[in-house]
Enzyme design. Structure first.
Site, mmCIF file in Angstrom:
data_model
loop_
_atom_site.group_PDB
_atom_site.id
_atom_site.type_symbol
_atom_site.label_atom_id
_atom_site.label_comp_id
_atom_site.label_asym_id
_atom_site.label_seq_id
_atom_site.Cartn_x
_atom_site.Cartn_y
_atom_site.Cartn_z
ATOM 1 N N ASN A 10 35.946 5.403 9.017
ATOM 2 C CA ASN A 10 36.908 5.684 10.082
ATOM 3 C C ASN A 10 36.366 6.778 10.985
ATOM 4 O OD1 ASN A 10 39.547 7.088 11.192
ATOM 5 N ND2 ASN A 10 40.134 5.066 10.477
ATOM 6 N N TYR A 54 36.526 10.950 9.841
ATOM 7 C CA TYR A 54 35.672 10.668 8.674
ATOM 8 C C TYR A 54 36.369 10.633 7.304
ATOM 9 C CZ TYR A 54 31.671 11.244 11.877
ATOM 10 O OH TYR A 54 30.762 11.118 12.901
ATOM 11 N N CYS A 91 35.873 4.144 0.067
ATOM 12 C CA CYS A 91 34.732 3.584 -0.663
ATOM 13 C C CYS A 91 35.026 2.151 -1.107
ATOM 14 C CB CYS A 91 34.439 4.417 -1.903
ATOM 15 S SG CYS A 91 33.786 6.052 -1.557
ATOM 16 N N GLU A 121 34.683 0.781 -4.068
ATOM 17 C CA GLU A 121 35.395 0.707 -5.342
ATOM 18 C C GLU A 121 36.899 0.906 -5.142
ATOM 19 O OE1 GLU A 121 32.864 2.514 -4.403
ATOM 20 O OE2 GLU A 121 31.573 3.139 -6.069
ATOM 21 N N CYS A 162 30.931 7.569 -6.419
ATOM 22 C CA CYS A 162 31.169 8.987 -6.123
ATOM 23 C C CYS A 162 32.210 9.542 -7.100
ATOM 24 C CB CYS A 162 31.612 9.169 -4.675
ATOM 25 S SG CYS A 162 33.326 8.686 -4.371
#
Ligand code: THU
Length: 136
Positions: A48, A51, A56, A58, A94
């Site tokens: 986006n 930010y 993500c 997942e 992450c």
């Protein structure tokens, strides 16, 4: 885990990766989530202009499955690399995604497949990647 299912998940993760929306990082990620009933849900990263709003891969795959009423999960395959990359490195989830997934799975049982290709992958558990995890 059955090798054919692992390969199918990797193929689907690469498939999802094609639809990543990542114009800011150019880092394209795809994920394929295997539910215990055998169904598979895909996710890709969606960035986006603001930010931190970006998502993500997942964290896109799990809600798709949850929306369909799935609550039991066996494994997720994750692939990622720069947009035009031909040779991939492993793309470990992450920290935020590790915690997100932990909400819905038993860490010692849930498998995370990190793949460079259909034939080059490693299988970890969420416990491996997020030991002593938090949940109440
Ligand atoms: N990304 C994922 O989709 N999954 C991860 O676990 C690691 C990072 C995305 C987020 C962002 O769009 C891009 O990769 C670069 O960080």
């Amino acid at each position: 885990m059955n090798e054919n299912i692992i390969k199918e998940l990797i193929v689907k993760a690469f498939d999802a990766r094609k639809n990543a929306y990542a114009p800011f990082s150019n880092f394209y990620v795809g994920a394929a989530l295997l539910c215990k009933d055998g169904s598979i849900y895909k996710g890709c990263n969606v960035e986006n202009s603001a930010y931190p709003v970006g998502l993500c891969a997942e964290r896109n795959a799990f809600p798709s499955a949850l929306c369909e009423g799935k609550t039991e999960f066996e494994a997720i395959a994750i692939v990622g690399g720069n947009k035009d990359e031909k040779e991939f490195d492993f793309c470990p989830p992450c920290g935020m995604c590790r915690q997100f997934m932990r909400e819905f799975v038993e860490p010692s049982e849930f498998k995370i497949i990190l793949a460079k290709s259909e034939d080059d992958y490693i299988v970890k558990t969420l416990e491996d990647l997020l030991p002593m995890s938090f949940k109440f």
